[in-house]
Design an enzyme around this catalytic site. Structure first.
Site, PDB file in Angstrom:
ATOM      1  N   ALA A 135      22.059   2.702  31.224  1.00  0.00           N
ATOM      2  CA  ALA A 135      21.898   2.988  29.794  1.00  0.00           C
ATOM      3  C   ALA A 135      23.108   2.730  28.901  1.00  0.00           C
ATOM      4  O   ALA A 135      22.940   2.631  27.684  1.00  0.00           O
ATOM      5  CB  ALA A 135      21.442   4.428  29.609  1.00  0.00           C
ATOM      6  N   ALA A 136      24.322   2.633  29.454  1.00  0.00           N
ATOM      7  CA  ALA A 136      25.493   2.498  28.568  1.00  0.00           C
ATOM      8  C   ALA A 136      25.532   1.087  27.973  1.00  0.00           C
ATOM      9  O   ALA A 136      25.170   0.140  28.663  1.00  0.00           O
ATOM     10  CB  ALA A 136      26.774   2.769  29.352  1.00  0.00           C
ATOM     11  N   PRO A 137      25.944   0.933  26.721  1.00  0.00           N
ATOM     12  CA  PRO A 137      26.471   1.971  25.828  1.00  0.00           C
ATOM     13  C   PRO A 137      25.409   2.795  25.093  1.00  0.00           C
ATOM     14  O   PRO A 137      25.755   3.743  24.403  1.00  0.00           O
ATOM     15  CB  PRO A 137      27.310   1.159  24.836  1.00  0.00           C
ATOM     16  CG  PRO A 137      26.653  -0.193  24.799  1.00  0.00           C
ATOM     17  CD  PRO A 137      26.110  -0.433  26.175  1.00  0.00           C
ATOM     18  N   GLY A 138      24.137   2.443  25.199  1.00  0.00           N
ATOM     19  CA  GLY A 138      23.137   3.322  24.588  1.00  0.00           C
ATOM     20  C   GLY A 138      22.170   2.638  23.637  1.00  0.00           C
ATOM     21  O   GLY A 138      21.407   3.325  22.962  1.00  0.00           O
ATOM     22  N   CYS A 184      19.450  -9.735  30.170  1.00  0.00           N
ATOM     23  CA  CYS A 184      19.791 -10.641  29.065  1.00  0.00           C
ATOM     24  C   CYS A 184      20.189 -11.985  29.661  1.00  0.00           C
ATOM     25  O   CYS A 184      21.241 -12.517  29.361  1.00  0.00           O
ATOM     26  CB  CYS A 184      20.872 -10.039  28.176  1.00  0.00           C
ATOM     27  SG  CYS A 184      22.360  -9.604  29.042  1.00  0.00           S
ATOM     28  N   LYS A 214      19.408   0.773  24.183  1.00  0.00           N
ATOM     29  CA  LYS A 214      17.996   1.041  24.507  1.00  0.00           C
ATOM     30  C   LYS A 214      17.720   2.540  24.411  1.00  0.00           C
ATOM     31  O   LYS A 214      16.645   2.948  23.990  1.00  0.00           O
ATOM     32  CB  LYS A 214      17.644   0.559  25.930  1.00  0.00           C
ATOM     33  CG  LYS A 214      18.057  -0.845  26.270  1.00  0.00           C
ATOM     34  CD  LYS A 214      17.249  -1.891  25.606  1.00  0.00           C
ATOM     35  CE  LYS A 214      17.698  -3.290  25.987  1.00  0.00           C
ATOM     36  NZ  LYS A 214      19.136  -3.598  25.907  1.00  0.00           N
ATOM     37  N   ASP A 266      17.327  -1.697  32.463  1.00  0.00           N
ATOM     38  CA  ASP A 266      17.947  -2.802  31.715  1.00  0.00           C
ATOM     39  C   ASP A 266      19.141  -3.232  32.572  1.00  0.00           C
ATOM     40  O   ASP A 266      20.262  -2.784  32.371  1.00  0.00           O
ATOM     41  CB  ASP A 266      18.384  -2.271  30.345  1.00  0.00           C
ATOM     42  CG  ASP A 266      18.872  -3.358  29.427  1.00  0.00           C
ATOM     43  OD1 ASP A 266      18.361  -4.484  29.503  1.00  0.00           O
ATOM     44  OD2 ASP A 266      19.785  -3.079  28.608  1.00  0.00           O
ATOM     45  N   ASP A 273      24.417   7.256  40.590  1.00  0.00           N
ATOM     46  CA  ASP A 273      23.971   6.009  41.193  1.00  0.00           C
ATOM     47  C   ASP A 273      22.440   6.019  41.187  1.00  0.00           C
ATOM     48  O   ASP A 273      21.842   7.088  41.356  1.00  0.00           O
ATOM     49  CB  ASP A 273      24.499   5.981  42.635  1.00  0.00           C
ATOM     50  CG  ASP A 273      24.270   4.634  43.270  1.00  0.00           C
ATOM     51  OD1 ASP A 273      25.181   3.796  43.176  1.00  0.00           O
ATOM     52  OD2 ASP A 273      23.172   4.424  43.841  1.00  0.00           O
TER      53      ASP A 273
END
Ligand code: SAM
Length: 444
Positions: free
Chosen positions: A106-109, A226, A111, A173, A156
């Site tokens: 999830a980082a940096p946030g 991506c 999505k 992602d 993890d």
């Protein structure tokens, strides 16, 4: 730096990718943002709204986001337009009315803030990041976004096996070879190699397999990268369907290009004002292992008398829980789930941290300032001008009229954080890690 030669050759040989993709990767990146539907609309050089995202906008130029206090207040998030296709995907899925969603990488946030807006204050969002330093940035961004139903973990993917069948939807992602970022990020060009593509593809499979048990039977896995190559995209989706037991779900994304063999969709910079992005959805058709009994007790206790918090926070419908010496507001409905997550994982953000109860008064946390709970509470504001707001965000203190006690430092009525006013001066309580380091006076 030029595009890697092997990459150029591969694109030319690939019947799926258009030749003008290579030219598009040498043009200037468009700038896009997504607005926070629960906060003030900022003044930005808006160009056009994104057709696939209710809150997404293309900008005509890149402003200095750091110099806009409303950026720090969580009023918007700069996010590449292709990534915002996730909103359209989420809206098409037959999810329960209040889903429990995991954003695994999830980082940096980007999505996660999008999913938070999509949830519209119902359900629960768990945002996870395995890398410690990156998980702190994720926590900061989720705190500023200010939604009540958010938990952040630093684990993890394999750790989620301890929560079998908990999630209605998992967004993976995945870390990838980043071909879709070649225009914006020249370091991605430098790091790229065929060997790295293979390495990424194997790692993505491992991540998906590791988290699979945490998905409910009938739940949805949204897989995205991506990058443009088949090994990391369609091949992995086929592998997941075959090896883990899932069906590929058909999604309508009319603006995006259907993937190879009709699997998933691509935003390509040669087709749209986006960077490169791939997204596909699968539905789990296999069962879930049973939960192992765990004797560990959750260290979360319900605060029986939270009246000290109620002068600053309107926590109607929320449970106030204590963890260590601090109080947190969590949605009452999700308290058992949150306790379970807290018991099994390394939680670094648990709902909204309200503050630390002390002898005389509650010492409020920054998360409370940025949350919905201070709205309508008549908490006194210190309304700052832009220059003062930037000085505050730098951690400075300056002469200011005001009532003694805890005040919300705000700009354009949007809270930025807390100050403690002492009558003739104030203590700046803005978190050290969040402070602007740029010299705002010379930056104009
Ligand atoms: N979803 C994020 C967003 O929209 O802002 C971007 C995520 S980025 C594409 C992939 C993330 O996966 C990175 O934050 C990276 O640190 C994390 N990551 C790296 N290795 C990982 C692994 N082995 N398992 C899980 N996540 C990993």
């Amino acid at each position: 730096m030029k595009l890697p030669e092997d990459f150029v050759n591969r694109v030319k040989e690939d019947d799926f990718l258009p030749d003008d993709l290579l030219t598009a990767l040498e043009t200037v990146s468009p700038v896009a943002v997504r607005l926070n539907p629960f906060k003030t609309k900022p003044e930005l050089p808006f160009k056009s709204q994104l057709p696939w995202s209710e809150n997404g906008w293309l900008l005509s130029e890149r402003p200095k986001f750091t110099l806009d206090p409303l950026f720090h207040a969580g009023c918007y998030y700069p996010q590449e337009a292709g990534s915002q296709l996730l909103e359209s995907v989420l809206k098409q899925l037959p999810l329960p009315a209040s889903p429990v969603i995991l954003d695994l990488c999830a980082a940096p946030g980007g999505k996660s803030t999008l999913i938070g807006s999509f949830l519209n204050n119902s359900g629960l969002l768990v945002s996870n990041e395995v890398i410690g330093a990156r998980s702190k940035v994720l926590k900061e961004n989720m705190t500023k976004w200010g939604i009540a139903n958010s938990v952040v973990t630093n684990n993890d993917p394999a750790d989620f096996r301890r929560l079998p069948g908990l999630f209605d939807c998992i967004v993976a992602d995945a870390p990838c070879s980043g071909e879709g970022m070649f225009r914006k990020d020249h370091a991605a060009r430098e790091e790229w190699s065929e060997a790295n593509v293979q390495l990424c593809s194997a790692r993505q499979k491992r991540i998906l397999a590791d988290v699979w048990d945490a998905l409910k039977e009938g739940g949805f896995m949204i897989y995205s990268t991506c990058t443009f190559n088949e090994a990391e995209n369609e091949d992995n989706v086929r592998w997941l369907a075959r090896e883990l037991g899932a069906e590929i779900v058909s999604i309508q994304l009319s603006q995006a290009r259907e993937g190879r063999s009709g699997i998933g969709h691509y935003a390509l910079p040669s087709d749209l004002d986006t960077e490169g992005f791939y997204i596909a959805v699968l539905q789990k058709i296999t069962g879930v292992p049973s939960q192992k009994k765990d004797k560990k007790q959750s260290a979360l206790q319900t605060v029986k008398d939270a009246s000290q918090a109620r002068t600053l926070a309107d926590t109607e419908g929320m449970a106030v829980v204590q963890w260590s010496d601090f109080w947190f507001a969590v949605l009452e409905e999700y308290q058992p789930v949150i306790s379970l997550i807290h018991q099994q994982l390394r939680v670094i953000k648990l709902g909204t941290e309200i503050g630390q109860p002390a002898r005389k008064e509650l010492i409020p946390n920054e998360a409370l300032a940025l949350s919905p709970f201070v709205r309508g509470k008549n908490v006194p504001h210190a309304a700052l001008e832009r220059d003062q707001a930037l000085a505050y965000l730098r951690g400075d203190t300056f002469p200011l009229e005001g009532k003694q006690g805890f005040l919300l430092a705000s700009y354009n009525q949007e809270p930025l954080g807390w100050i403690k006013h002492l009558g003739n001066r104030f203590n700046n309580l803005y978190p050290k890690d969040w402070r602007i380091r740029m010299d705002v006076r010379s930056a104009g």
